[in-house]
Design a protein around this motif. Structure first.
Motif, mmCIF file in Angstrom:
data_model
loop_
_atom_site.group_PDB
_atom_site.id
_atom_site.type_symbol
_atom_site.label_atom_id
_atom_site.label_comp_id
_atom_site.label_asym_id
_atom_site.label_seq_id
_atom_site.Cartn_x
_atom_site.Cartn_y
_atom_site.Cartn_z
ATOM 1 N N CYS A 111 40.021 42.691 46.326
ATOM 2 C CA CYS A 111 40.231 44.006 45.929
ATOM 3 C C CYS A 111 41.377 44.707 46.944
ATOM 4 C CB CYS A 111 39.019 44.762 45.727
ATOM 5 S SG CYS A 111 39.330 46.611 45.760
ATOM 6 N N CYS A 118 37.198 45.325 40.445
ATOM 7 C CA CYS A 118 36.183 45.655 41.551
ATOM 8 C C CYS A 118 35.032 46.585 41.041
ATOM 9 C CB CYS A 118 37.117 46.414 43.008
ATOM 10 S SG CYS A 118 35.867 46.778 44.024
ATOM 11 N N ILE A 168 41.299 43.569 40.068
ATOM 12 C CA ILE A 168 41.526 42.629 41.305
ATOM 13 C C ILE A 168 42.509 41.843 41.200
ATOM 14 C CG2 ILE A 168 38.909 42.731 41.603
ATOM 15 C CD1 ILE A 168 39.526 39.924 40.130
#
Length: 1058
Positions: free
Chosen positions: A182, A397, A404
RNA sequence: GGGCCCGUAGCUUAGCUAGGUGGAGCGUUCGGCUGAUAACCGAAAGGUCCUGAGUUCGAAUCUCAGCGGGCCCA
């Protein structure tokens, strides 16, 4: 003394009272203490994450746990059941960041890591307290006072110790791996933390120029243009067929393109080529090794130094172009291709999602912004064949919803892959409910087991206890606080979280200094060690030796690859065996239409809302009864209401005899079962036998963890056997005023059934059970156990089991049902007696049932007489009707058929039947001739006598003879009168033993005459001291009403007699 | 796209392991009962057993393919 109870089942009131009672008497503790030394039952609570609020799913989870633990406790098990809390990790960090208005890690660093984790800790503890309160309202008994918490030292040590085992067994590894990343949280996140949602991304086809061939290209497709600067290779499937295509654009210029043969048409259409011609085809194996030029080599200088080629990979699919762009720094499969072929793992993207200075032109640019720039650059170079946008599922995320990315980063791993075979062996030893949860689902998951990335680049977590020498790079793994203090000389009461442990250094053998690696554990590793952390291992070893591994765990099916797996992995690393013996996998709670409950859809039902409306016991009974534990539960308010109604009926059943018992000062201590045994009627023996069967059914269900079957067996018993049958049968016996043994027998039987029922529902509806128990047992015997949950589970008393009687009663019930049915057909209501009921049985059970339970049948059908005929014989009062069968007559008699028909129709049916018994007979026709007919030519049917109706049941047929006699009419009308007066008594809200004066005027002389026959009976039934019935009566009184009874008008007045 | 699970009356479900005329509860309608009474009982209506194919004398049940839902994975 047993007390009367409220009219209505008031769950909230009961539950509040019971909670206070448990609290005041320390009931939970007393129950656990009481079983100390018994057979051990080690339960490990799957720790809910401290979000601050429970939902239906977590409520269901705890209800299952509680029901099983209560059942095990009553069955004499010493239970260890610390509640657990999962308190570390990104979700709380993100919440705290939000509360403090932070946007990135820089803000946290500026605020101070120490301050930040202090906030996280406060937050987690507060949420834990909130949730504890919510779980308690469910009546869930776990050890709430001494729960295990992942943020506690004893817990952190368990994680540390486990990692040290991994290190010692050479199962701990570090290195570059591609992980879900992330860019906002700047950390690796677990697969489980990736949430897939639709997202629009570019969809581009690009051509890479081949090195050794003029005007020739290999074509690839991607949705992440930003990874093109990191492209190192192209993968093709070794067995696919690829084509070398001469493609012409609209101007007639041509170039050579390589792609999978079956996709040529599609790609060229997308690329708006005008025409093409396949020059040659070859296998993927053939084109491996082709070299190409990186499309952006001039803009990313490092790329110019790398050799780019085509490689084979089995995972390539025949989609898009069949040639796959490989960036080993940005994809798991890409990384594997890279490692396998010794390619550089080029990853010019930093932790915040911006290019590093390795990215040449793109340095410093955010990767999402770079998509556009890269596409423009490719366009300019003439390498972009097509550019579109697609909507596809992409990982985000789960906390901050940022898309991500995949990054190759330095991480710590457990080499779970190496343990795969051993894990597969271990799970065979585990008992799974349902079986396929282990044998199929979990097994499949383990077969795909990969190394487990356990490191996170965050703050609020268990610090990874690895210290690394800055000089010689040697690492040391610390297993306990003691060891830490010993090795480093740190303060003995050091806080084990960041940033405090970060500051601790220790000397290395080489003379250098060891510093802790900065990472914290993946929170999945926290909960993975729960089964020994909850025993405070390694801090103390005694409990571990006594209890481990867990006898039982239960969680939702999402935990197959979650906690079931993480625990197994950690346990294999630490102890080489599975940490649990029995696993129940339960389902999810969905909304009424089978959709996931989610805040954004707004279909979430809160447990508190259900409890407020119906109470915790109803919620419990609902989730337990409504489906098999492993199936998803579609939440349905109507069903909850139905279950609530069942509980209300149980309450009514329980309440029903209490006023009589109280009035008679019934004391179960005085009136023993033995003292009434001789006076038990068949129905008493029957309900006692049924009670035993229910205990046995519940036992069997619980052994297999089929909670729904257990709960349903109880509900059915309450509804069918107790409420709808037994109570109906024994009502008149409770009204007897004398203290006769027949009544005492009922009291005693009801008492025993109630106490046993309370015990049987105790695991499932602990509050209602407690309420009943306190009144029934504790109020008469102060030496009885203080709470029902201290009681032993009832054992089946074989002496009371009478399966024949149960079968007979079942038959009687169906006969009663059928007679209701027949009454309806003949239009005679139950209030009016019928002169007789004739039973024509088809089996012995029915015969035995009528013989044994004749009075029950008479009572419940309101019949003056029951006539039982022999099996197989038809009732001799039935008439026979004969009808000619033209289908059989026509072909034989042709033109005379009409005469034969007429002859048969005119003959006496009985005579025909007798005559045809042998197969054929001679009959006379109207013209005087005789013909021979066969049995096939006549259809016989039975006819019912006047005012008789029949209905079939499983064991035969019942006939209801509703012919009236003067006596029946008298009784019928009298009971109509009684009913009206009782209704009026009710309206006046009179006590059962109040006397009245009643005046009745009946406007029909005939009916008046009939009713007068029963004058005394009426007076007695309605408790009238003065009863005046006549044609011309003054009907004034406290309550006066006009009634229409079967078309006859009546005027009734009653007054309470002082 | 893959693995596992689920799909039976308006709703909730039993039956599926072991093939043989689909049962219940709720709801609806009609009727009944009446000192448990804001409770209770009976009857009726209501079924393409998700769809299609196969195996079989016979499929809700076994097999295959598809559709819809859930969890997990990609």
């Amino acid at each position: 003394m047993i007390k009367e109870v409220t009219d209505q089942y008031n769950a909230n009131e009961i539950e509040m009272k019971v909670h206070e009672f448990w609290e005041a008497n320390n009931a939970y503790r007393a129950v656990r203490e009481h079983r100390k030394g018994a057979k051990k039952f080690f339960f490990v609570d799957g720790p809910p994450y401290t979000t601050g609020h429970i939902h239906l799913g977590t409520a269901w989870n705890k209800i299952i746990k509680d029901s099983i633990l209560r059942y095990m406790s009553m069955n004499d098990h010493d239970i260890l059941d610390r509640a657990g809390w999962d308190m570390h990790g990104l979700p709380i960090e993100v919440k705290v960041e939000g509360a403090l208005g932070f946007e990135s890690k820089k803000d946290i660093e500026a605020y101070g890591v120490g301050n930040f984790i202090e906030k996280c800790k406060e937050f987690a503890l507060r949420q834990k307290d909130d949730m504890t309160g919510q779980f308690r309202t469910l009546g869930a008994w776990l050890d709430w006072e001494d729960p295990y918490m992942t943020l506690k030292d004893e817990y952190i040590e368990a994680a540390w110790w486990t990692l040290k085992q991994a290190h010692e067994k050479d199962l701990l590894d570090t290195g570059k791996r591609v992980v879900n990343w992330c860019p906002r949280c700047e950390t690796a996140i677990a697969d489980a933390e990736v949430e897939y949602e639709d997202r629009d991304d570019p969809s581009i086809y690009i051509k890479f120029k081949l090195k050794d061939e003029e005007n020739a290209f290999i074509v690839i497709w991607t949705t992440t243009p930003w990874t093109i600067p990191s492209n190192i290779a192209v993968a093709v499937h070794p067995e696919f067929e690829y084509a070398r295509v001469k493609a012409f654009n609209t101007e007639g210029d041509s170039e050579t393109l390589i792609m999978a043969t079956e996709l040529v048409e599609n790609v060229l259409r997308i690329g708006r080529y005008a025409d093409y011609e396949i020059i040659e085809t070859m296998s993927g194996e053939d084109i491996a090794g082709l070299a190409y030029e990186h499309p952006l080599a001039d803009l990313v200088p490092l790329q110019a130094e790398i050799e780019h080629k085509v490689y084979n990979a089995d995972y390539v699919t025949a989609e898009n172009t069949g040639c796959v762009h490989i960036a080993p720094g940005h994809g798991i499969d890409d990384f594997e291709v890279g490692v396998k072929n010794g390619l550089p793992i080029f990853c010019p993207v930093g932790s915040n999602g911006s290019y590093t200075d390795e990215a040449g032109k793109y340095t410093g640019m955010n990767i999402r912004d770079a998509n556009r720039v890269v596409m423009d650059d490719l366009l300019e170079k003439g390498l972009l064949i097509s550019e579109k946008t697609i909507s596809h599922r992409y990982g985000h995320c789960w906390r901050c919803k940022t898309p991500i990315i995949y990054l190759a980063t330095e991480q710590w791993f457990l080499k779970i892959g190496e343990l795969k075979e051993a894990m597969l062996e271990e799970i065979k030893k585990v008992n799974w409910t349902p079986d396929w949860a282990g044998s199929a689902r979990f097994k499949d998951w383990i077969e795909g087991a990969r190394d487990w990335c356990i490191s996170r680049q965050r703050y609020w977590g268990i610090p990874i206890p690895v210290w690394k020498c800055s000089k010689c790079a040697k690492i040391d793994v610390i297993g306990t606080r003691e060891e830490l203090v010993e090795r480093s000389g740190a303060d003995a009461d050091i806080e084990l979280h960041r940033p405090y442990v970060d500051k601790i250094t220790m000397p290395c053998d080489c003379g250098g200094t060891m510093e802790r690696v900065e990472d914290v554990f993946d929170v999945w590793f926290d909960s993975a060690v729960a089964s020994w952390a909850t025993l405070r291992f390694p801090h103390t070893k005694e409990q571990f030796d006594e209890w481990w591994p867990a006898d039982f765990i239960t969680e939702g099916h999402d935990q197959t690859r979650g906690w079931f797996y993480s625990q197994l992995g950690a346990s294999m690393v630490a102890f080489g065996k599975a940490p649990y013996k029995n696993v129940l996998m339960h389902g999810f709670t969905l909304d009424g239409s089978g959709k996931k409950m989610s805040k954004s859809i707004g279909n979430v039902v809160q447990p508190a809302e259900v409890i407020e409306k119906f109470g915790a016991d109803t919620l419990r009974a609902y989730v337990l009864a409504s489906s098999a534990p492993w199936e998803d539960l579609k939440f349905n308010w109507d069903e909850i209401a139905t279950i609530h109604r069942t509980n209300n009926i149980l309450w009514n059943v329980y309440r029903f005899p209490l006023p009589y018992m109280a009035l008679d000062k019934f004391d179960p201590q005085e009136v023993s079962y033995e003292s009434v045994e001789a006076h038990l009627r068949s129905e008493d023996k029957w309900i006692l036998s049924r009670m035993q069967s229910v205990i046995a059914d519940v036992n069997k269900a619980m052994e297999e963890r089929l909670l729904h079957k257990a709960m349903r067996a109880v509900n059915e018993f309450v509804l069918e056997d107790l409420s709808r049958w037994y109570i109906q049968l024994i009502r008149p016996r409770t009204w007897t005023e004398a203290n006769d043994p027949d009544k005492l027998a009922v009291y005693r039987v009801l008492y025993d059934v109630f106490v046993t029922t309370a015990k049987v529902i105790a695991p499932f509806m602990p509050h209602l059970a407690e309420e009943m128990y306190q009144n029934l047992v504790r109020n008469v015997d102060e030496n009885a156990p203080a709470t029902i949950h201290l009681c032993d589970w009832p054992t089946v008393n074989e002496a009371l089991v009478d399966t024949d009687l149960e079968a007979h009663m079942k038959a009687v019930r169906s006969m009663v049902e059928s007679s209701s049915n027949a009454r309806q057909k003949v239009g005679r209501k139950l209030r009016w007696p019928v002169s007789r009921i004739v039973v024509s049985p088809t089996d012995e059970n029915t015969v035995a049932a009528v013989e044994q339970l004749r009075y029950v049948l008479m009572d419940q059908t309101n019949a003056k007489y029951i006539e039982l005929i022999e099996i197989g014989e038809s009732w001799n009062e039935l008439g026979v009707e004969a009808a000619p069968n033209p289908g059989a007559i026509g072909p034989v008699f042709k033109g005379d058929a009409g005469k034969v028909n007429a002859a048969i129709a005119s003959m006496d049916a009985m005579e025909l039947k007798k005559g045809l018994a042998d197969g054929e007979m001679e009959i006379p026709l109207a013209d005087g001739t005789n013909v021979t007919i066969t049995e096939k030519m006549v259809n016989f049917s039975e006819t019912l006598p006047e005012a008789v109706a029949s209905a079939e049941f499983a064991g035969g047929v019942v006939f209801v003879d509703a012919n009236l006699t003067r006596e029946i009419e008298s009784e019928g009308y009298s009971r109509e009168v009684i009913r009206r007066i009782q209704d009026m008594r009710k309206e006046l809200d009179l006590d059962v033993d109040d006397s009245i004066k009643a005046h009745i005027q009946i406007d029909d002389e005939g009916v008046l005459d009939l009713v007068l026959d029963f004058e005394n009976y009426i007076a007695k039934e309605v408790r009238a001291n003065v009863l005046v019935i006549g044609l011309d009566v003054d009907t004034t009184g406290e309550l006066a009403k006009d009634w229409n009874v079967e078309g006859i008008s009546m005027h009734i007045a009653i007054s309470k007699e002082e």
